[in-house]
Scaffold this motif. Sequence first.
Motif, mmCIF file in Angstrom:
data_model
loop_
_atom_site.group_PDB
_atom_site.id
_atom_site.type_symbol
_atom_site.label_atom_id
_atom_site.label_comp_id
_atom_site.label_asym_id
_atom_site.label_seq_id
_atom_site.Cartn_x
_atom_site.Cartn_y
_atom_site.Cartn_z
ATOM 1 N N UNK A 32 127.741 45.226 65.291
ATOM 2 C CA UNK A 32 128.854 45.934 65.911
ATOM 3 C C UNK A 32 128.913 46.528 67.221
ATOM 4 N N UNK A 33 127.409 47.143 67.507
ATOM 5 C CA UNK A 33 127.301 47.689 69.039
ATOM 6 C C UNK A 33 127.284 46.503 69.921
ATOM 7 N N UNK A 34 126.643 45.328 69.659
ATOM 8 C CA UNK A 34 126.430 44.142 70.391
ATOM 9 C C UNK A 34 127.720 43.446 70.715
ATOM 10 N N UNK A 35 128.539 43.412 69.579
ATOM 11 C CA UNK A 35 129.726 42.697 69.729
ATOM 12 C C UNK A 35 130.710 43.442 70.764
ATOM 13 N N UNK A 36 130.703 44.967 70.459
ATOM 14 C CA UNK A 36 131.725 45.743 71.356
ATOM 15 C C UNK A 36 131.262 46.042 72.775
ATOM 16 N N UNK A 37 129.946 45.669 72.941
ATOM 17 C CA UNK A 37 129.375 45.720 74.286
ATOM 18 C C UNK A 37 129.828 44.456 75.019
ATOM 19 N N UNK A 38 129.787 43.164 74.115
ATOM 20 C CA UNK A 38 129.972 41.902 74.864
ATOM 21 C C UNK A 38 131.473 42.056 75.081
ATOM 22 N N UNK A 39 132.438 42.566 74.089
ATOM 23 C CA UNK A 39 133.785 42.504 74.318
ATOM 24 C C UNK A 39 134.224 43.483 75.629
ATOM 25 N N UNK A 40 133.660 44.511 75.785
ATOM 26 C CA UNK A 40 133.874 45.270 77.041
ATOM 27 C C UNK A 40 133.545 44.486 78.227
ATOM 28 N N UNK A 41 132.341 43.748 78.232
ATOM 29 C CA UNK A 41 131.952 43.125 79.399
ATOM 30 C C UNK A 41 132.948 41.817 79.534
ATOM 31 N N UNK A 42 133.381 41.170 78.670
ATOM 32 C CA UNK A 42 134.210 40.203 78.761
ATOM 33 C C UNK A 42 135.771 40.505 79.274
ATOM 34 N N UNK A 43 136.110 41.617 78.720
ATOM 35 C CA UNK A 43 137.323 42.185 79.369
ATOM 36 C C UNK A 43 137.306 42.538 80.794
ATOM 37 N N UNK A 44 136.086 43.056 81.527
ATOM 38 C CA UNK A 44 135.661 43.339 82.698
ATOM 39 C C UNK A 44 135.798 41.930 83.432
ATOM 40 N N UNK A 45 135.245 41.049 82.707
ATOM 41 C CA UNK A 45 135.110 39.713 83.382
ATOM 42 C C UNK A 45 136.479 39.250 83.699
ATOM 43 N N UNK A 46 137.286 39.162 82.695
ATOM 44 C CA UNK A 46 138.837 38.689 82.672
ATOM 45 C C UNK A 46 139.547 39.545 83.697
ATOM 46 N N UNK A 47 139.226 40.643 83.780
ATOM 47 C CA UNK A 47 139.855 41.405 84.979
ATOM 48 C C UNK A 47 139.628 41.098 86.318
ATOM 49 N N UNK A 48 138.516 40.513 86.530
ATOM 50 C CA UNK A 48 138.125 40.136 87.964
ATOM 51 C C UNK A 48 138.639 38.613 88.343
#
Length: 354
Positions: A32-48
């Motif tokens: 769950x920790x790795x999944x949430x971190x990857x989801x947060x980074x993916x959101x940041x990547x999609x924003x850029x």
Amino acid sequence: MVKVKEQPVKSGETSQPLGLDIQLGRILYQCMHDRDMAASDLKAELTNLRTDKRHKAKLRVRAHPCTRRCSACPHPVFQALYPDKSVERLSGFSPQLRALGYHRNLQEITQYAQLIDFNESLARKIGALTNLASRRSFELFQDMQTYLDDTSLKAVLPTFYPPDPIGPAYLLGFSCLAFTVERCNELLRALQDHIYQYSSGTIHTRYHKTKQGVLGLKIEHEGRNPFIPADLRWAIYLRGHDRQWFSSRKAIFQNRYQDGAPPKIVLIRNTPWVLTRTGNRRHIPFYQAAQRHLRSISTFRSRIISLSNRLTKDATLILKCHRERGVQAPIKYLVVRQKPKTPEDAIQLITRNK
């Protein structure tokens, strides 16, 4: 990638119910920790991402709870939102993204999406497995309590009641199963005591002593496996030369009407033939009722064994998958290409890209 430091499990704890629950809980928290971190980074990547006319849909990450409200909720999903408001779930592979008109930074998006899928799949498996084991254990425990209330068997009061599987608490599948197994063993002991009380109080010799050749239940394999109930077998009880009682699962019968015939070794079973030749013909109705009790308890035992086999098998696959994942090289997050202005910014970048 930020990893959660796992505490070592002491030797001998992994084979115990609580040790296995702790191990699955740590894997669940790690996923769950790795999944949430990857989801947060993916959101940041999609924003850029830059807007482009070739984009056929908008990429987004949404988290939603499942209908069962499992331990892995909420579940992040990588989606494509089309202009007509329709939604498509994406796996994150490059051909799928190129078909939607995205041709830049696909490596980063694919990397984060695959990390989300892997951890989400493992977390879902753990949540579904613990939910199933706890719910089935709760149902079996209730069925055994109802059976005890409907019969004349007397068992000790349970020291633990499995928790109701509907709730926000983390479910302990192995521990709930172990307590259900212990309750089944107590039900077997209750039937054994019931037969003993009848034999010692009713089946007497002419001198009002307990008669030899009575049938009883012998408990076998109790405590060998905390996830498998004990086994009951019919045995004949006799008194030896030192006046001590002993049990045997076999008996030797001699045909008195055939001279010179070899003795016949028969496995003790609760049948009219065996009861008649062991001198228990008058007590056939009682033993038949005891056999019906044993069949009902054997049904509970079979259901527990089926649940135990499934829980053990699925948990072994989860532990193997997590172990193989740890052998692989960890996925590193890409360094943000910007110069830190303060020491605090430098520390955050170092911590982020470990």
